[in-house]
Write a protein that holds these residues in place. Structure first.
Motif, mmCIF file in Angstrom:
data_model
loop_
_atom_site.group_PDB
_atom_site.id
_atom_site.type_symbol
_atom_site.label_atom_id
_atom_site.label_comp_id
_atom_site.label_asym_id
_atom_site.label_seq_id
_atom_site.Cartn_x
_atom_site.Cartn_y
_atom_site.Cartn_z
ATOM 1 N N ARG A 16 0.856 -1.185 0.000
ATOM 2 C CA ARG A 16 0.000 0.000 0.000
ATOM 3 C C ARG A 16 0.898 1.242 0.000
ATOM 4 N N ALA A 17 1.246 1.731 -1.192
ATOM 5 C CA ALA A 17 2.192 2.846 -1.313
ATOM 6 C C ALA A 17 1.572 4.172 -0.917
ATOM 7 N N LEU A 18 0.299 4.368 -1.234
ATOM 8 C CA LEU A 18 -0.431 5.568 -0.833
ATOM 9 C C LEU A 18 -1.696 5.123 -0.114
ATOM 10 N N ASP A 19 -2.013 5.809 0.975
ATOM 11 C CA ASP A 19 -3.103 5.334 1.833
ATOM 12 C C ASP A 19 -3.998 6.499 2.239
ATOM 13 N N GLY A 20 -4.922 6.867 1.344
ATOM 14 C CA GLY A 20 -5.886 7.919 1.667
ATOM 15 C C GLY A 20 -5.308 9.316 1.611
ATOM 16 N N VAL A 21 -4.519 9.619 0.574
ATOM 17 C CA VAL A 21 -3.849 10.914 0.468
ATOM 18 C C VAL A 21 -4.797 11.989 -0.042
ATOM 19 N N ASP A 22 -4.873 13.097 0.684
ATOM 20 C CA ASP A 22 -5.544 14.328 0.238
ATOM 21 C C ASP A 22 -4.469 15.391 0.060
ATOM 22 N N LEU A 23 -4.497 16.062 -1.086
ATOM 23 C CA LEU A 23 -3.474 17.079 -1.348
ATOM 24 C C LEU A 23 -4.007 18.055 -2.376
ATOM 25 N N GLU A 24 -3.717 19.342 -2.191
ATOM 26 C CA GLU A 24 -4.055 20.371 -3.160
ATOM 27 C C GLU A 24 -2.786 21.092 -3.601
ATOM 28 N N LEU A 25 -2.724 21.423 -4.882
ATOM 29 C CA LEU A 25 -1.645 22.232 -5.434
ATOM 30 C C LEU A 25 -2.303 23.452 -6.057
ATOM 31 N N ARG A 26 -2.026 24.603 -5.466
ATOM 32 C CA ARG A 26 -2.682 25.827 -5.900
ATOM 33 C C ARG A 26 -1.748 26.707 -6.711
ATOM 34 N N ALA A 27 -2.320 27.534 -7.561
ATOM 35 C CA ALA A 27 -1.536 28.451 -8.381
ATOM 36 C C ALA A 27 -0.677 29.334 -7.489
#
Length: 269
Positions: free
Chosen positions: A18-29
């Motif tokens: 399980r390399a990623l487990d429930g990732v939340d991420l934002e990339l904004r200008a």
């Protein structure tokens, strides 16, 4: 404005791992986001999933509200440029031709490169201090030279989102600073590229502290911290993940005055 976002992203490799487990991420200008974490924490997988190179097992990645997985490759390449940590195989092509291949999404099928395409290639090579390599074969390059050329190709894409895995790996200190200055010119409050953003994966906590507008800490495939450098690069946040062998301080003067630095230290404490 949010350019790219991940919601509840899980990615499982065969094994299962399980390399990623429930990732939340934002990339904004206007942001330069540094993703940090120990080996095996999911950083490279996150770049590949965000860039649409692999589909998440569950969850979703959206580019300005559109699902990345549903975008045709050419359309995705016009919006997201991905710089991998290394190439699985070195193509037997000239550096200039390799960088020019980053323009494929902007050249009509059966069309020819325009003056604008050639100028984008020239600018990318010059920005990465790789212009003198343009007639060399990719197979002849050192690891550091290859990394600079990979970034030049991504810059030639002229995509609003830049995702870079270990941009300073194999580079000498002068080129490390040059590449991070370049990333900061694309993302970050003082960036020259309006409506653009950059995300870099790095093991160099010191450089992350100097350049990032935000730091995301991964551990075991989970986001354990996400915020301004001053709130993440602290002993109480990093020590549970990295252990005690780090030294913490604040730059007293210069362009990074007041920003934290974190260095590996012999022994503990």
């Amino acid at each position: 404005m949010t350019l790219l976002e991940a919601r509840a992203v899980v990615h499982v490799y065969p094994g299962p791992i399980r390399a990623l487990d429930g990732v939340d991420l934002e990339l904004r200008a206007g942001e330069l986001v540094a993703v940090i974490g120990p080996n095996g924490s999911g950083k490279s997988t996150l770049v590949r999933v965000l860039g649409g190179l692999v589909a998440p097992t569950s969850g979703e990645v959206r580019l300005e509200g559109r699902g990345v997985a549903s975008l045709p490759p050419r359309e995705r390449a016009r919006s997201i440029a991905v710089v991998p940590q290394f190439l699985p195989a070195l193509p037997e092509v000239k550096v200039e031709d390799f960088v020019a291949s980053g323009r494929y999404a902007r050249i009509p099928r059966f069309g020819s490169p325009t003056t604008a395409d050639r100028e984008a290639v020239r600018r990318g090579l010059a920005a990465c201090d790789a212009a003198e390599l343009k007639d060399r074969s990719m197979a002849e390059l050192s690891g550091g030279q290859r990394q600079r050329v990979l970034l030049a190709r991504a810059l030639a894409q002229e995509a609003p989102v830049l995702l870079v895995d270990e941009p300073t790996s194999g580079l000498d200190p002068e080129h490390q600073i040059r590449i991070l200055d370049l990333a900061a010119s694309i993302g970050g409050p003082a960036s020259s590229g309006a409506g653009r953003a950059a995300l870099i994966v790095t093991h160099d906590l010191n450089l992350a502290g100097q350049y990032a507008s935000r730091v995301v800490l991964l551990d075991g495939g989970k986001v354990v911290a996400d915020g301004p450098v001053e709130s993440v690069l602290r002993r109480e946040v990093l020590e549970p993940v990295y252990g005690p062998r780090l030294h913490y301080g604040t730059w007293p003067s210069g362009p990074g005055a007041g920003r934290p630095y974190v260095l590996a230290r012999r022994g503990g404490g």
